[in-house]
Write an enzyme that holds these catalytic residues in place. Structure first.
Site, short mmCIF file in Angstrom:
data_model
loop_
_atom_site.label_atom_id
_atom_site.label_comp_id
_atom_site.label_asym_id
_atom_site.label_seq_id
_atom_site.Cartn_x
_atom_site.Cartn_y
_atom_site.Cartn_z
N LYS A 104 0.85 -1.19 0.00
CA LYS A 104 0.00 0.00 0.00
C LYS A 104 0.88 1.24 0.00
CE LYS A 104 -4.39 1.12 0.23
NZ LYS A 104 -5.52 0.40 -0.37
N GLY A 151 -19.92 7.49 -2.14
CA GLY A 151 -18.80 7.86 -3.01
C GLY A 151 -18.76 6.95 -4.22
N GLY A 168 -22.00 6.09 3.00
CA GLY A 168 -20.99 6.59 2.05
C GLY A 168 -21.49 6.41 0.63
P1 NAD Z 1 -14.84 7.67 -1.96
O1 NAD Z 1 -13.90 8.62 -1.31
O2 NAD Z 1 -15.24 7.87 -3.38
O3 NAD Z 1 -16.20 7.60 -1.09
C1 NAD Z 1 -16.23 7.62 0.30
C2 NAD Z 1 -17.49 8.39 0.67
O4 NAD Z 1 -17.69 8.30 2.08
C3 NAD Z 1 -17.42 9.88 0.33
O5 NAD Z 1 -18.56 10.25 -0.42
C4 NAD Z 1 -17.38 10.57 1.70
O6 NAD Z 1 -18.00 11.84 1.69
C5 NAD Z 1 -18.14 9.56 2.55
N1 NAD Z 1 -17.89 9.67 3.97
C6 NAD Z 1 -16.74 9.96 4.63
N2 NAD Z 1 -16.95 9.95 5.95
C7 NAD Z 1 -18.25 9.61 6.15
C8 NAD Z 1 -19.07 9.43 7.28
N3 NAD Z 1 -18.59 9.59 8.52
N4 NAD Z 1 -20.36 9.10 7.13
C9 NAD Z 1 -20.87 8.95 5.89
N5 NAD Z 1 -20.15 9.12 4.75
C10 NAD Z 1 -18.87 9.44 4.88
O7 NAD Z 1 -14.20 6.22 -1.73
P2 NAD Z 1 -14.58 4.86 -2.47
O8 NAD Z 1 -13.60 4.60 -3.54
O9 NAD Z 1 -16.03 4.85 -2.74
O10 NAD Z 1 -14.25 3.81 -1.31
C11 NAD Z 1 -15.12 3.62 -0.20
C12 NAD Z 1 -14.49 2.62 0.76
O11 NAD Z 1 -14.30 1.37 0.09
C13 NAD Z 1 -13.12 3.01 1.30
O12 NAD Z 1 -12.98 2.54 2.62
C14 NAD Z 1 -12.16 2.26 0.39
O13 NAD Z 1 -10.93 1.98 1.03
C15 NAD Z 1 -12.93 1.00 0.15
N6 NAD Z 1 -12.55 0.32 -1.10
C16 NAD Z 1 -12.70 0.96 -2.29
C17 NAD Z 1 -12.36 0.29 -3.46
C18 NAD Z 1 -12.53 0.94 -4.81
O14 NAD Z 1 -12.56 0.21 -5.81
N7 NAD Z 1 -12.69 2.25 -4.89
C19 NAD Z 1 -11.87 -1.02 -3.40
C20 NAD Z 1 -11.77 -1.65 -2.16
C21 NAD Z 1 -12.10 -0.96 -1.01
#
Ligand code: NAD
Length: 352
Positions: free
Chosen positions: A82, A179, A177
């Site tokens: 990482k 996102g 979330g």
């Molecule tokens: P992202 O940053 O696009 O989305 C995260 C969302 O969570 C954002 O919209 C943010 O505003 C929201 N957020 C933050 N704090 C919050 C809270 N306290 N309450 C509610 N919402 C909150 O990230 P992502 O790519 O969608 O990833 C989300 C999670 O999944 C992360 O933990 C990431 O490590 C994990 N993940 C992502 C991927 C991927 O393919 N992107 C793969 C494996 C794991």
């Protein structure tokens, strides 16, 4: 200040920690290689305004270890690594910053493959790719839709176990979330006919989910205590903690966030409460599977990649079966499941 980094490395068998600093671009990054037992390490590049250097290192260590187990459980011959960049992704990004990081990654000569993660985008990965071939950046774009698809498959496996049917139609799912992954998951769940409750600290994202998919918005600190079938954490780590686990009113926890358990004892408590927890590093492996099979193994047939991601459902079922047979929480069963592959790799390596 006394450093205990080597003690931490010894406790969980970490191989390397690389510190990358470049004053002109402002780059401050840490690359952690947890294990190359299964092969060269892979893992995303996270950019986050960490409150301290210690917090950044701690995050990189935990996330790199989770990648080892993620790839092992997914049946891929890739190790765990990482990168974390200390900085605000909203204000401190530049082409130079990512190209310099690309140069540092290139120096590792293939020991580590980078990819997108929280705070970074496919565009940032394209800057890395200008300086190094060791970056998994699928030409089709973001990893998030395949991560969401894997989460859906894992959720269905949990539903089959608890409700006797994988159908999600009419089931209530609370997504924390909205996102990249959360939004893609909300879309998939809405196609399945699930009833949706959503929360995000970014109100615009919540509004979009409500308007497009008829999701019911709730405040970020209220999502844990909603009475639902499935709680899906798709924001940041540490979400299953002393405060939230007793407040949960769901039957299943299945989401994409990495390192969901603040501490292992929170996984024990979920088990005691009879809440089925789909271990994070297994259920959220879809994007990683996609990145590796597409960019490292050279698979171009997206349907075949999707089938491979769908295998997450089978892996979750196997882990549930281990948990039932051994009377242990699913997070422990998942470590056993992945640990078996690591043991095999060590054994095979020992023969050469
Ligand atoms: P992202 O940053 O696009 O989305 C995260 C969302 O969570 C954002 O919209 C943010 O505003 C929201 N957020 C933050 N704090 C919050 C809270 N306290 N309450 C509610 N919402 C909150 O990230 P992502 O790519 O969608 O990833 C989300 C999670 O999944 C992360 O933990 C990431 O490590 C994990 N993940 C992502 C991927 C991927 O393919 N992107 C793969 C494996 C794991």
């Amino acid at each position: 200040m006394e450093s205990n980094l080597f003690t931490k490395m010894a406790a969980d068998q970490y191989e390397n920690i690389f510190f990358c600093y470049h004053q002109p671009s402002g780059l401050k990054a840490v690359i952690v290689i947890h294990s190359t037992v299964l092969g060269p390490a892979g893992g995303g590049v996270r950019m986050f305004p960490y409150r301290s250097e210690e917090a950044a290192i701690e995050d990189a260590l935990r996330l790199a270890r989770a990648m080892t187990f993620k790839f092992a459980a997914a049946g891929l011959n890739v190790g765990g690594g990482k990168t974390v960049i200390i900085g605000d992704p909203k204000t401190e990004k530049s082409e130079a910053l990512f190209r310099v990081l690309g140069k540092f990654i290139n120096r590792l000569g293939g020991l580590y493959y980078a990819g997108e993660d929280v705070g970074t985008t496919p565009e940032d990965m394209s800057y890395l790719a200008m300086e190094t071939p060791y970056v998994a950046n699928p030409p089709e774009g973001s990893l998030a839709p395949l991560t969401a698809f894997g989460v859906l498959c894992g959720m269905k496996a949990c539903a089959r176990e608890l409700f006797g049917s994988a159908e999600l139609e009419g089931r209530t799912v609370a997504v924390q979330g909205c996102g990249s992954v959360g939004q893609a998951l909300i879309e998939l769940l809405s196609r399945e006919g699930a009833r949706l409750i959503v929360a995000d600290v970014d109100e615009a994202k919540v509004k979009k989910a409500a308007e497009r998919y008829g999701a019911r918005p709730v405040a970020p600190d209220a999502i844990f205590s909603e009475e639902v079938d499935i709680f899906s954490p798709c924001a940041l780590g540490g979400v299953l903690n002393e405060k939230t686990v007793p407040a949960l009113r769901c039957k299943i926890v299945a989401g994409s966030a990495n390192n969901q358990l603040a501490e292992n004892r929170n996984g024990d408590l979920l088990y005691q409460r009879g809440i089925l927890y789909a271990p994070d590093f297994v259920i959220n492996a879809g994007g990683a599977i996609y990145g590796v099979t597409r960019c490292i193994n050279g698979e171009t047939d997206l349907e075949r990649i999707k089938q491979r991601v769908a295998g997450i459902g089978q892996a979750i079922t196997e882990i549930i079966n281990i948990s039932k047979k051994e009377n242990i929480p699913t997070y422990q069963a998942a470590e056993r499941f992945a640990g078996k592959r690591l043991e095999t790799a060590r054994l095979v390596r020992g023969l050469l």
